[in-house]
Write an enzyme that holds these catalytic residues in place. Structure first.
Site, PDB file in Angstrom:
ATOM      1  N   GLU A 253       0.824  -1.209   0.000  1.00  0.00           N
ATOM      2  CA  GLU A 253       0.000   0.000   0.000  1.00  0.00           C
ATOM      3  C   GLU A 253       0.858   1.260   0.000  1.00  0.00           C
ATOM      4  OE1 GLU A 253      -2.896  -0.429  -0.844  1.00  0.00           O
ATOM      5  OE2 GLU A 253      -3.121  -2.551  -0.364  1.00  0.00           O
ATOM      6  N   HIS A 256       1.473   2.107  -3.574  1.00  0.00           N
ATOM      7  CA  HIS A 256       0.374   2.890  -4.155  1.00  0.00           C
ATOM      8  C   HIS A 256       0.420   4.340  -3.655  1.00  0.00           C
ATOM      9  CE1 HIS A 256      -1.835  -0.272  -6.173  1.00  0.00           C
ATOM     10  NE2 HIS A 256      -1.892  -1.023  -5.092  1.00  0.00           N
ATOM     11  N   GLU A 282      -0.510  -0.626  -9.759  1.00  0.00           N
ATOM     12  CA  GLU A 282      -0.134  -1.940  -9.221  1.00  0.00           C
ATOM     13  C   GLU A 282       1.322  -2.268  -9.542  1.00  0.00           C
ATOM     14  OE1 GLU A 282      -2.317  -3.169  -7.284  1.00  0.00           O
ATOM     15  OE2 GLU A 282      -1.531  -5.183  -6.867  1.00  0.00           O
TER      16      GLU A 282
END
Lengths: 487, 487
Positions: A253, A256, A282
């Site tokens: 995460e 991202h 991704e």
């Protein structure tokens, strides 16, 4: 005010409201009291109506007709605004609002159905969400699956992805079968205090470039990253028996989130001010998590860090720890899958959701189809719905066409990783010190700072200096797991 | 669809968006990363523009002209919609949006200025917020202070409140002086673990009727209650040396929150579905906190509960504990003030903000004016800005005209408490068991469930069966503190 300035000013307010919508979803997953679900659905529906009205505002057409881009970035702004406006105008306001409300409700029902292992409770909501999204796909025109996919990965098609997956699948399965035939490394054995896991997770996020001054880390059932610009939040989950769940989902995460945090501030709250596609997104999160975070070099450092954090790690040495981190197994959960099975998980979902959207598979038959396919691809049965058809949030919130972007991200990550290795000869030495900053800096400069400036495939090809292909990913996987299992 | 139905449907979406705005403010105070302040201001400004456009939508005028109320509640809905529409139409959209942005920024600056004891850093923001709110008052017309006050306490005027305060002030000061001349009870002495405080705070909130299934408790610099309907959140703060700070602010905010949670669900997301005024709101929170929570009977139970929670409370017995809970002192912080000084705190702020709005006091002279008045009323100097002019969030977020509703709430609470005592002869026995449910049930039935159905003063008079007057409050205070200090 020129037409271009009017357009950007209008887009800026829309982007600010879209940030608010993102925060509502974040809140729903992390903070919202359970009894507020129905009211939240109304709140989200009302805000979705506002966003839809802004995106379809007839003045946008007029401004677009008259606008002249001041530069290349301006041209890209216009391109993105034109695409979103055209797309939004095809979807009736009532439908957009109905989707927002239905998915808000369905998400809560999914969470409870997953907890209760109750597929039947979720089924009517899945049917309704699917019905609405198919209606949306029909309104958008063209191939229904491609119409939905295009929102997550502009320019990609279901047929192209199916062809890509057809090339990858036999090679992946052959590699997987050979790995499973080899002696399996020991898994980690221990009990890892939750607070110490979260503390190490925060440290890892910062090492990978996540800026807590513009973000925060919370717990959620399903880890996610949310928001943009100066407010990008990440979540994780903690299992005392499995520290990798927390630690690697946090690195993922953080990938991202640092992408969003690294976009050129000049693009903030404009169409260029967000990650360009889910596949590119991704590629960052997977590269951070796998090619960097699960490398032998970084695992050497992490072994020491975990010894310090937990007293004992439950692995004999750094080499055994690296093997445990990369242990291959046919487990049922996508987000906990190894690098080989992960792509097989995606291919399963891609084929099923394509059949759902095409009308070739009915929602009531989905669980059986899932279980059959899983047994065929993974060689083991699905023990319970939360290990199978209920494991992912995606379909409950209407995300059909989203899953393939995960595997596409792996393919992009393979391309970028090959170029990264060539550009940074000291990469392994850096990672062995627990310092991925040169790698994340390269990605920031090559990929992240551009935001939506370039189309996804063009961006990856420009950064990696080669045509997009599954070959670098497959070569990386074959080399890594060959070395781990039989070389 | 009738004009009435169209109006209510429109209002419902507006209310849903207003809930979203409330959540943004809650998030800003509890969860938001520090670096997100500027972006959050844009988000709030954009949402405020949307709300303003909806409130001033010309169709509302047409619908109002044609709408026929189906019943008494419908007539009240129309009355509230008409009032809000008329008010909103007088304020230009740019001004409304500028106020939202400026206050969002000023709130962050205030929090840092308060931490850094830096009045100068906050001054330009105070000047800007005040300038914008004075501009708004001028646009609304009539007496500028009354124009702002009317938003918080419909029907009240600055002149009426000044007259009320003039009647209360000498009687309050005389009582306070007599109390301070008497021997002071011992304060609590101890160290109270934060987690145990928060755990007891949750228990207290539930005893007072707060439903955690539709709410949550978090930490914030300045405790507040936020939201409506099925999502009403409260906050508190924890000082290990002073458990009453956490416990009584929680009871207070639970009073606000249960008011919102208790409104007739038929009114949810309509203009009637919220507390009718800030004064009535405060009457509930103050009655929960003081007349119930600081009563001798409830303190007897709380003494035992704290002994259980903390091992030892730091008071000799329940009587000494009750005296410590109600210890009177000229402390600088409003939210920690005893029941006597609290109203003096409000009167100070009321006079200063009325002078600011009238233009009789310049922001740059505010700190000196505060310090002079505090020394005169409280007999002690202000040690630092965070104990003085920077202590409250209100002015930073533009809340001019809000402070007097706190003292008005005390007056209303006095009226309701007198009626409550007559209606519930077993009240003290209930409270001595730690069970305020009969009292909160009476308030729910008499006041809370009605939402915005009746005008504030009419509601209090109907519930208490007498004209609103400061007499019951003053009699209560004189009896309570007389018994504690010299009887």
């Amino acid at each position: 005010m020129t037409a271009y300035d009017a357009l950007l000013s209008h887009a800026r307010e829309t982007m600010a409201l879209a940030q608010v919508m993102g925060r509502l979803h974040w809140d729903q997953e992390t903070m919202m009291p359970r009894g507020a679900a129905a009211q939240r659905a109304e709140e989200i529906g009302a805000l979705e109506s506002v966003l839809h009205a802004r995106r379809t505002d007839p003045r946008v057409s007029d401004w677009l007709a008259a606008a002249e881009a001041p530069d290349a970035a301006g041209a890209a702004q216009l391109r993105l605004i034109r695409r979103e406006h055209a797309r939004a105008c095809k979807v009736p306001a009532d439908l957009a609002s109905a989707i927002a409300r239905a998915t808000s409700i369905a998400q809560g029902v999914w969470a409870e159905a997953r907890r209760d292992e109750d597929v039947a409770a979720f089924l009517p909501h899945l049917q309704e969400v699917l019905r609405l999204r198919r209606e949306e796909a029909a309104a958008l025109g063209g191939d229904p699956y491609d119409a939905l996919l295009d929102d997550y990965e502009p320019g990609a098609t279901g047929a192209d992805i199916a062809a890509l997956f057809d090339r990858m699948r036999p090679r992946l399965k052959a590699l997987r079968d050979r790995v499973l035939d080899a002696p399996a490394p020991e898994p980690l054995a221990g009990w890892y205090a939750k607070d110490a896991q979260l503390s190490l997770a925060r440290d890892l996020a910062e090492r990978f470039g996540y800026d807590f001054n513009r973000g925060r880390l919370d717990l959620a059932v399903h880890p996610f990253s949310s928001g943009g610009g100066a407010d990008v939040r990440i979540t994780t989950r903690v299992d005392p028996a499995d520290p990798f769940n927390c630690l690697y989902s946090t690195i993922h995460e953080a990938g991202h989130a640092t992408y969003e945090q690294s976009i050129d501030p000049a693009f903030a709250l404009t169409p260029l001010g967000q990650g360009v596609s889910m596949g590119v997104h991704e590629s960052q999160s997977r590269l951070y998590e796998n090619q960097l975070g699960r490398s032998a070099a970084f695992c050497g450092w992490l072994f020491e860090a975990m010894e310090a954090a937990f007293g004992t790690v439950g692995a004999a040495d750094a080499r055994a720890f690296y093997a445990a981190v990369n242990r291959v197994g046919a487990g049922p959960i996508r987000t906990e899958a190894d690098e080989l099975h992960y792509n097989l998980h995606i291919m399963l979902r891609f084929d099923l959701e394509r059949a759902l959207i095409a009308g070739d598979l009915a929602p009531r038959d989905l669980e059986a189809a899932w279980n059959d396919r899983f047994a065929a691809d993974f060689g083991v049965p699905v023990a319970r719905p939360s290990d199978g058809v209920l494991q992912d949030v995606h379909w409950s919130v209407g995300l059909f066409g989203y899953f393939p972007t995960y595997a596409l991200g792996n393919v992009y990550a393979g391309c970028l990783h090959a170029a990264l290795g060539a550009a940074l000869p000291d990469l392994d030495a850096d990672l062995a010190r627990g310092d991925p900053s040169a790698a994340t800096g390269w990605l920031r400069a090559q990929v992240q700072r551009h935001g939506g400036l370039h189309e996804p495939r063009a961006l990856i090809e420009q950064a990696s200096g080669a045509a997009v292909s599954e070959a670098p990913l497959m070569e990386y996987l074959e080399a890594k797991f060959g070395a781990l299992y039989w070389l």
